[in-house]
Structure formats: C-alpha cells, structure tokens
Write a protein that holds these residues in place. Structure first.
Motif, PDB file in Angstrom:
ATOM      1  N   GLN A   8     -50.065 -18.138  -3.534  1.00 55.75           N
ATOM      2  CA  GLN A   8     -50.140 -19.348  -2.040  1.00 55.75           C
ATOM      3  C   GLN A   8     -48.900 -18.951  -1.485  1.00 55.75           C
ATOM      4  O   GLN A   8     -48.412 -20.574  -1.534  1.00 55.75           O
ATOM      5  CB  GLN A   8     -51.414 -20.402  -2.700  1.00 55.75           C
ATOM      6  CG  GLN A   8     -52.597 -20.191  -2.035  1.00 55.75           C
ATOM      7  CD  GLN A   8     -53.140 -21.123  -2.441  1.00 55.75           C
ATOM      8  OE1 GLN A   8     -52.844 -22.360  -1.704  1.00 55.75           O
ATOM      9  NE2 GLN A   8     -54.717 -21.107  -2.321  1.00 55.75           N
ATOM     10  N   PRO A   9     -48.041 -18.320  -1.132  1.00 53.05           N
ATOM     11  CA  PRO A   9     -47.150 -18.393  -0.733  1.00 53.05           C
ATOM     12  C   PRO A   9     -46.805 -19.574   0.056  1.00 53.05           C
ATOM     13  O   PRO A   9     -47.834 -19.411   0.940  1.00 53.05           O
ATOM     14  CB  PRO A   9     -46.244 -17.076   0.338  1.00 53.05           C
ATOM     15  CG  PRO A   9     -47.925 -16.405  -1.063  1.00 53.05           C
ATOM     16  CD  PRO A   9     -48.483 -17.483  -0.824  1.00 53.05           C
ATOM     17  N   ASP A  10     -45.686 -19.780   0.613  1.00 52.92           N
ATOM     18  CA  ASP A  10     -44.551 -20.448   1.318  1.00 52.92           C
ATOM     19  C   ASP A  10     -44.209 -19.862   2.245  1.00 52.92           C
ATOM     20  O   ASP A  10     -43.429 -19.198   2.344  1.00 52.92           O
ATOM     21  CB  ASP A  10     -43.838 -21.535   1.079  1.00 52.92           C
ATOM     22  CG  ASP A  10     -43.274 -22.547   1.717  1.00 52.92           C
ATOM     23  OD1 ASP A  10     -42.661 -21.613   3.285  1.00 52.92           O
ATOM     24  OD2 ASP A  10     -42.547 -23.227   1.698  1.00 52.92           O
ATOM     25  N   MET A  11     -45.107 -19.369   3.484  1.00 53.45           N
ATOM     26  CA  MET A  11     -44.930 -18.642   4.690  1.00 53.45           C
ATOM     27  C   MET A  11     -43.469 -18.570   5.199  1.00 53.45           C
ATOM     28  O   MET A  11     -42.544 -17.781   5.983  1.00 53.45           O
ATOM     29  CB  MET A  11     -46.102 -18.814   5.815  1.00 53.45           C
ATOM     30  CG  MET A  11     -47.578 -18.208   4.808  1.00 53.45           C
ATOM     31  SD  MET A  11     -47.600 -16.452   4.644  1.00 53.45           S
ATOM     32  CE  MET A  11     -48.589 -16.004   3.387  1.00 53.45           C
ATOM     33  N   ILE A  40     -52.410  -1.000  -9.348  1.00 52.36           N
ATOM     34  CA  ILE A  40     -50.958  -1.699  -9.517  1.00 52.36           C
ATOM     35  C   ILE A  40     -51.870  -2.597  -7.571  1.00 52.36           C
ATOM     36  O   ILE A  40     -52.239  -1.718  -7.468  1.00 52.36           O
ATOM     37  CB  ILE A  40     -49.881  -0.836  -8.782  1.00 52.36           C
ATOM     38  CG1 ILE A  40     -49.188   0.363  -9.959  1.00 52.36           C
ATOM     39  CG2 ILE A  40     -48.714  -2.380  -8.602  1.00 52.36           C
ATOM     40  CD1 ILE A  40     -48.157   0.860  -9.423  1.00 52.36           C
ATOM     41  N   LEU A  41     -52.095  -3.508  -8.360  1.00 54.16           N
ATOM     42  CA  LEU A  41     -52.317  -4.611  -7.521  1.00 54.16           C
ATOM     43  C   LEU A  41     -51.158  -5.338  -6.875  1.00 54.16           C
ATOM     44  O   LEU A  41     -49.566  -5.632  -7.552  1.00 54.16           O
ATOM     45  CB  LEU A  41     -53.185  -5.457  -7.753  1.00 54.16           C
ATOM     46  CG  LEU A  41     -53.862  -5.531  -9.160  1.00 54.16           C
ATOM     47  CD1 LEU A  41     -54.558  -7.141  -9.956  1.00 54.16           C
ATOM     48  CD2 LEU A  41     -55.212  -4.617  -8.948  1.00 54.16           C
ATOM     49  N   VAL A  42     -51.924  -4.960  -5.103  1.00 53.87           N
ATOM     50  CA  VAL A  42     -50.718  -5.371  -4.626  1.00 53.87           C
ATOM     51  C   VAL A  42     -50.385  -6.613  -3.478  1.00 53.87           C
ATOM     52  O   VAL A  42     -51.940  -6.529  -3.103  1.00 53.87           O
ATOM     53  CB  VAL A  42     -49.218  -4.825  -3.754  1.00 53.87           C
ATOM     54  CG1 VAL A  42     -48.880  -3.101  -4.929  1.00 53.87           C
ATOM     55  CG2 VAL A  42     -50.447  -3.847  -3.227  1.00 53.87           C
ATOM     56  N   ARG A  43     -50.050  -7.009  -2.917  1.00 55.25           N
ATOM     57  CA  ARG A  43     -50.261  -8.434  -1.868  1.00 55.25           C
ATOM     58  C   ARG A  43     -48.926  -8.229  -1.188  1.00 55.25           C
ATOM     59  O   ARG A  43     -48.144  -8.185  -1.508  1.00 55.25           O
ATOM     60  CB  ARG A  43     -50.088  -9.957  -2.014  1.00 55.25           C
ATOM     61  CG  ARG A  43     -51.890  -9.813  -3.409  1.00 55.25           C
ATOM     62  CD  ARG A  43     -52.501 -10.988  -3.225  1.00 55.25           C
ATOM     63  NE  ARG A  43     -52.184 -11.963  -2.463  1.00 55.25           N
ATOM     64  CZ  ARG A  43     -52.551 -13.473  -2.363  1.00 55.25           C
ATOM     65  NH1 ARG A  43     -52.554 -13.902  -3.296  1.00 55.25           N
ATOM     66  NH2 ARG A  43     -52.737 -14.145  -1.582  1.00 55.25           N
ATOM     67  N   ASN A  44     -48.658  -8.087   0.756  1.00 59.92           N
ATOM     68  CA  ASN A  44     -47.598  -8.393   1.391  1.00 59.92           C
ATOM     69  C   ASN A  44     -47.368  -9.305   2.310  1.00 59.92           C
ATOM     70  O   ASN A  44     -48.824  -9.569   2.991  1.00 59.92           O
ATOM     71  CB  ASN A  44     -48.458  -7.050   1.907  1.00 59.92           C
ATOM     72  CG  ASN A  44     -46.843  -6.125   2.841  1.00 59.92           C
ATOM     73  OD1 ASN A  44     -46.367  -6.671   3.901  1.00 59.92           O
ATOM     74  ND2 ASN A  44     -45.976  -5.364   1.973  1.00 59.92           N
ATOM     75  N   PHE A  45     -46.575 -10.197   2.798  1.00 57.56           N
ATOM     76  CA  PHE A  45     -46.483 -11.320   3.854  1.00 57.56           C
ATOM     77  C   PHE A  45     -45.318 -10.531   4.262  1.00 57.56           C
ATOM     78  O   PHE A  45     -44.496 -10.490   3.656  1.00 57.56           O
ATOM     79  CB  PHE A  45     -46.733 -12.199   2.410  1.00 57.56           C
ATOM     80  CG  PHE A  45     -47.498 -12.381   1.257  1.00 57.56           C
ATOM     81  CD1 PHE A  45     -48.388 -13.329   1.701  1.00 57.56           C
ATOM     82  CD2 PHE A  45     -46.955 -12.087  -0.323  1.00 57.56           C
ATOM     83  CE1 PHE A  45     -49.365 -13.303   0.740  1.00 57.56           C
ATOM     84  CE2 PHE A  45     -48.188 -11.987  -1.239  1.00 57.56           C
ATOM     85  CZ  PHE A  45     -49.283 -12.645  -0.647  1.00 57.56           C
TER      86      PHE A  45
END
Length: 116
Positions: A8-11, A40-45
């Motif tokens: 849970q990134p600090d936006m 490959i598992l990815v998440r983009n913020f």
C-alpha cells in the motif's frame, strides 16, 4: 508475490518522487518466469498524474521487458505480465522482443471486463 499484492504505497511519496525524478510513476514487479504460465506480476502507480493505480500499462511493461532482457534476467523473446488482478480488473500483457537490434518490441494483450 504476496508483498507485491499487499503493498500500500504512500501515494504522496510516490508523487513527490515522480516529480523529483521527472518520472510518470513507479512500476513495481515480482519476477516470475515471464511465461504465460508464470507471468511477471506488476503494479503501476502514477498519482502525480491522478492515477493511484493502473490496471494495464503496456508502455511500462514493454520498458520492463527490455530492461530485464538487457540485464540478462530474461532469456526469451516473449514476456508475459499479469496486472490489475487485485483491483478486480485483470489484464494480461505480452511483449515480444526483437531478436536483432533492427526491430522494435511489440506489445499486446487482453483484459477481462468485469461489470460492477
């Protein structure tokens, strides 16, 4: 994979970093094999641009595939990515890398429409 799924990134911190380094955002990944069976598992913020999280990011996955291949961590011409699953908007992105320096990578894929 669990750390990536639950992060849970600090936006605000991501937005500040993006501004400071003149980046769109952060493309976090967990290295799988890169095959269709083990993507490959990815998440983009990209909160600086009003996108807390993106469910499908072809450009970032293409750049990641190129970087992994250049680093020697990817020894194949086709790389598969899974993105958006935990958001309920799963997508599968495929990057085909050129075998010679004359060609450009190709990006494609599909998503699963989920009615809410």
């Amino acid at each position: 994979p669990e750390a990536l799924r639950t992060m849970q990134p600090d936006m605000q911190a991501v937005a500040d970093l993006s501004r400071e380094l003149e980046l769109v955002g952060v493309h976090a990944f967990c290295f799988g094999g890169g095959s269709a069976a083990s993507p490959i598992l990815v998440r983009n913020f990209a909160p600086l641009y009003g996108i807390d999280e993106e469910s499908a990011t072809g450009t970032s996955n293409c750049a990641l595939a190129c970087a992994l291949r250049h680093s020697g961590r990817l020894g194949m011409d086709e790389c598969h990515f899974a993105q958006g699953d935990h958001m309920g908007m799963p997508s599968r992105i495929v990057v085909r890398l050129p075998s010679s320096g004359d060609s450009r990578p190709l990006v494609g894929g599909h998503f699963f429409h989920v009615d809410s």
